[in-house]
Design a protein around this motif. Structure first.
Motif, mmCIF file in Angstrom:
data_model
loop_
_atom_site.group_PDB
_atom_site.id
_atom_site.type_symbol
_atom_site.label_atom_id
_atom_site.label_comp_id
_atom_site.label_asym_id
_atom_site.label_seq_id
_atom_site.Cartn_x
_atom_site.Cartn_y
_atom_site.Cartn_z
ATOM 1 N N GLN A 133 -38.123 -88.353 -55.517
ATOM 2 C CA GLN A 133 -37.632 -87.643 -56.700
ATOM 3 C C GLN A 133 -38.524 -86.444 -56.979
ATOM 4 N N GLY A 134 -37.920 -85.361 -57.452
ATOM 5 C CA GLY A 134 -38.691 -84.236 -57.956
ATOM 6 C C GLY A 134 -38.953 -84.410 -59.432
ATOM 7 N N ASP A 135 -40.005 -83.784 -59.928
ATOM 8 C CA ASP A 135 -40.334 -83.907 -61.349
ATOM 9 C C ASP A 135 -39.173 -83.415 -62.208
ATOM 10 N N GLY A 136 -38.753 -84.266 -63.135
ATOM 11 C CA GLY A 136 -37.651 -83.936 -64.031
ATOM 12 C C GLY A 136 -36.325 -84.521 -63.610
ATOM 13 N N GLU A 137 -36.181 -84.898 -62.319
ATOM 14 C CA GLU A 137 -34.900 -85.432 -61.813
ATOM 15 C C GLU A 137 -33.737 -84.607 -62.376
ATOM 16 N N VAL A 138 -33.777 -83.291 -62.115
ATOM 17 C CA VAL A 138 -32.997 -82.338 -62.889
ATOM 18 C C VAL A 138 -31.485 -82.454 -62.740
ATOM 19 N N GLU A 165 -40.412 -96.781 -76.193
ATOM 20 C CA GLU A 165 -41.725 -97.406 -76.379
ATOM 21 C C GLU A 165 -41.992 -98.527 -75.383
ATOM 22 N N ASN A 166 -40.966 -99.150 -74.872
ATOM 23 C CA ASN A 166 -41.129 -100.269 -73.938
ATOM 24 C C ASN A 166 -41.255 -99.819 -72.488
ATOM 25 N N GLY A 167 -41.360 -98.514 -72.248
ATOM 26 C CA GLY A 167 -41.308 -97.999 -70.883
ATOM 27 C C GLY A 167 -39.871 -97.634 -70.573
ATOM 28 N N GLY A 168 -39.209 -98.454 -69.735
ATOM 29 C CA GLY A 168 -37.796 -98.203 -69.450
ATOM 30 C C GLY A 168 -37.597 -97.079 -68.462
ATOM 31 N N ASN A 169 -36.602 -96.243 -68.735
ATOM 32 C CA ASN A 169 -36.164 -95.228 -67.770
ATOM 33 C C ASN A 169 -37.040 -93.976 -67.866
ATOM 34 N N CYS A 170 -38.276 -94.103 -67.403
ATOM 35 C CA CYS A 170 -39.215 -92.977 -67.477
ATOM 36 C C CYS A 170 -39.121 -92.051 -66.271
ATOM 37 N N ASP A 171 -38.619 -92.545 -65.131
ATOM 38 C CA ASP A 171 -38.420 -91.707 -63.937
ATOM 39 C C ASP A 171 -39.686 -90.936 -63.569
ATOM 40 N N ILE A 172 -40.812 -91.627 -63.528
ATOM 41 C CA ILE A 172 -42.083 -91.005 -63.140
ATOM 42 C C ILE A 172 -42.280 -91.215 -61.650
ATOM 43 N N LYS A 173 -42.208 -90.124 -60.883
ATOM 44 C CA LYS A 173 -42.134 -90.252 -59.437
ATOM 45 C C LYS A 173 -43.420 -90.781 -58.808
ATOM 46 N N ASN A 174 -44.546 -90.678 -59.482
ATOM 47 C CA ASN A 174 -45.818 -91.084 -58.902
ATOM 48 C C ASN A 174 -46.115 -92.575 -59.050
ATOM 49 N N LEU A 175 -45.202 -93.347 -59.648
ATOM 50 C CA LEU A 175 -45.426 -94.780 -59.801
ATOM 51 C C LEU A 175 -45.018 -95.510 -58.525
ATOM 52 N N SER A 176 -45.830 -95.312 -57.493
ATOM 53 C CA SER A 176 -45.536 -95.874 -56.184
ATOM 54 C C SER A 176 -46.574 -96.945 -55.843
#
Length: 452
Positions: free
Chosen positions: A275-280, A239-250
């Motif tokens: 990063q690619g989507d999912g950081e697989v 809920e606080n954000g954190g480790n979302c790994d959203i690649k478009n937050l540039s």
């Protein structure tokens, strides 16, 4: 008059350990971790960060550092940072903290990164049942571009971003996290219907004093012992954000984060060059040290005004993200589809995770026909600017996921053509990723009909 140079509020020295920094770093979420810096709204300030492992992973010729990494220590975050308005009144619980990313990049003199897969019995990952070995590829930066001697024949611009940015939880929210994640860890093997090979071990990372760092709170004190037993790991987004790994937050992005404690106590880290989507591959972006230049605003009462709780309490909210205007431009893509049927042929009901796994596996097998090892492709798809989608989630029983790969990142044409896959000298990829052996006993999955 020109605006002032962004004020450096958190600096790091890459020659020192995370706990040796002038402003010690932290790797847990807890409301009582004290802030290390203060900023005012509208002020542009600079935050420096170590890579998420605190320089454990090296630019060398071995993947042993990945295989034997102590994952209890990650992620190392810079902060917390207390945010106040122009009248020195802090952000308060119930507010929204709007954080704008003005600029970012690798730390000068440290322009390199890495992508890796963990050993199946020490971290694992999305496809760990297919790829149980620890592997590593090193990337070097040329301005906005990245290239790797371990995955030759590709070069692409990075969409650089922080993997982690978030506010501190309140004690009430922290207790909610720990209770629900403990239930998953203790009972999830019995109750979850997700395809068994997608289960990571453990199912959740619960609070632990092992590897814990709490910033300014001195280890070994009674205060440290209490907080370390309560503090949440930084592994998942919450809920606080954190480790979302959203690649478009540039550059130019804005993150609207819920505020749960006085001052918000903003922390950030886990910088990614691309990063690619999912950081697989899990350690799957191009991980690096880096800096952010940020500007904050406080939206008083913004949680109630803009966020609807999706749960039993007013704390069950999630951030809103505004994507910035700067990103690489690609016009041609090759898209791979997956459905929610696993490698054994078993049908799963609208399971987007299984469908995305199939899409990634389809892409890996296809690209391996062009001279790459499957490990090279797996790491590439985790860090190149590929686009993942849940393309269908209503047509029972099959969820449909897609993975779109920009064709321009390759030095050869990878599209299907009449006849066989062309074979020539430039398709032979002699180098490969760095890898260790897998010495464990967990079962692995072989795709029965895939090419070897």
């Amino acid at each position: 008059m020109a605006p002032p140079t962004p004020r450096l509020v958190v600096s790091v020295d890459l020659k020192k350990k995370p706990w040796e920094q002038a402003l010690p770093l932290h790797n847990r979420w807890h409301p009582e971790i004290p802030p290390v810096a203060h900023v005012k709204v509208s002020e542009v300030f600079r935050v420096e960060m170590v890579d998420w492992t605190g320089s454990v992973i090296k630019d060398d010729d071995s993947a042993a550092d990945v295989k034997f990494i102590d994952l209890s220590t990650v992620h190392y975050l810079s902060g917390p940072i207390r945010v106040v308005d122009k009248k020195e009144t802090p952000a308060m619980p119930g507010d929204l903290l709007a954080v704008e990313i003005c600029n970012l990049g690798p730390l000068p003199g440290d322009e390199w990164g890495y992508t890796a897969t963990f050993d199946r019995e020490n971290g694992g990952g999305f496809l760990t049942d297919h790829f149980p070995c620890a592997t590593k590829a090193i990337w070097y930066f040329e301005g906005i571009y990245a290239y790797s001697p371990h995955i030759p024949g590709v070069r692409f611009p990075g969409l650089t971003h922080p993997g982690i940015i978030g506010t501190a939880p309140s004690m009430e929210l922290l207790n909610i996290w720990n209770e629900r994640e403990r239930e998953v860890e203790e009972n999830g093997h019995k109750s979850l219907k997700l395809c068994e090979v997608l289960h990571s071990r453990p199912l959740a990372n619960l609070p632990s004093t092992k590897g814990c760092h709490l910033g300014k709170i001195k280890k070994g004190t009674a205060e440290w012992e209490k907080i370390a037993k309560e503090a949440a790991r930084t592994i998942p987004g919450r809920e606080n954000g954190g480790n979302c790994d959203i690649k478009n937050l540039s550059r130019g992005s804005k993150i609207y984060l819920p505020v749960f404690v006085e001052g918000a106590n903003l922390s950030t880290g886990d910088m990614h060059f691309s990063q690619g989507d999912g950081e697989v591959s899990f350690c799957g972006a191009i991980e690096m040290s880096g800096f952010l230049e940020l500007k904050c605003e406080i939206i008083r009462g913004g949680m109630k005004e803009y966020l609807t709780p999706m749960g039993p309490t007013p704390l069950h909210v999630n951030p809103i993200f505004e994507i910035g205007p700067v990103e690489p431009r690609f016009s041609e893509w090759l898209v791979f589809e997956g459905i929610s049927v696993d490698e054994s042929g078993r049908q799963h009901f609208l399971d987007a995770s299984v469908a995305y796994k199939r899409a990634v596996l389809n892409a890996i097998d296809y690209l391996s026909k062009f001279g790459y090892s499957k490990e090279q492709v797996y790491l590439l798809l985790s860090c190149c600017p590929c686009e993942g989608r849940i393309s269908g989630i209503v047509d029972a029983p099959n969820a449909v996921a897609t993975l779109a790969i920009p064709t321009a990142i390759f030095d050869q044409d990878i599209r299907p053509k009449a006849g066989k896959v062309p074979i020539g000298p430039r398709l032979v990829r002699k180098p490969d990723v760095l890898r260790c052996s897998y010495d464990g006993n967990l079962p692995t999955t072989k795709n029965p009909a895939a090419s070897m």
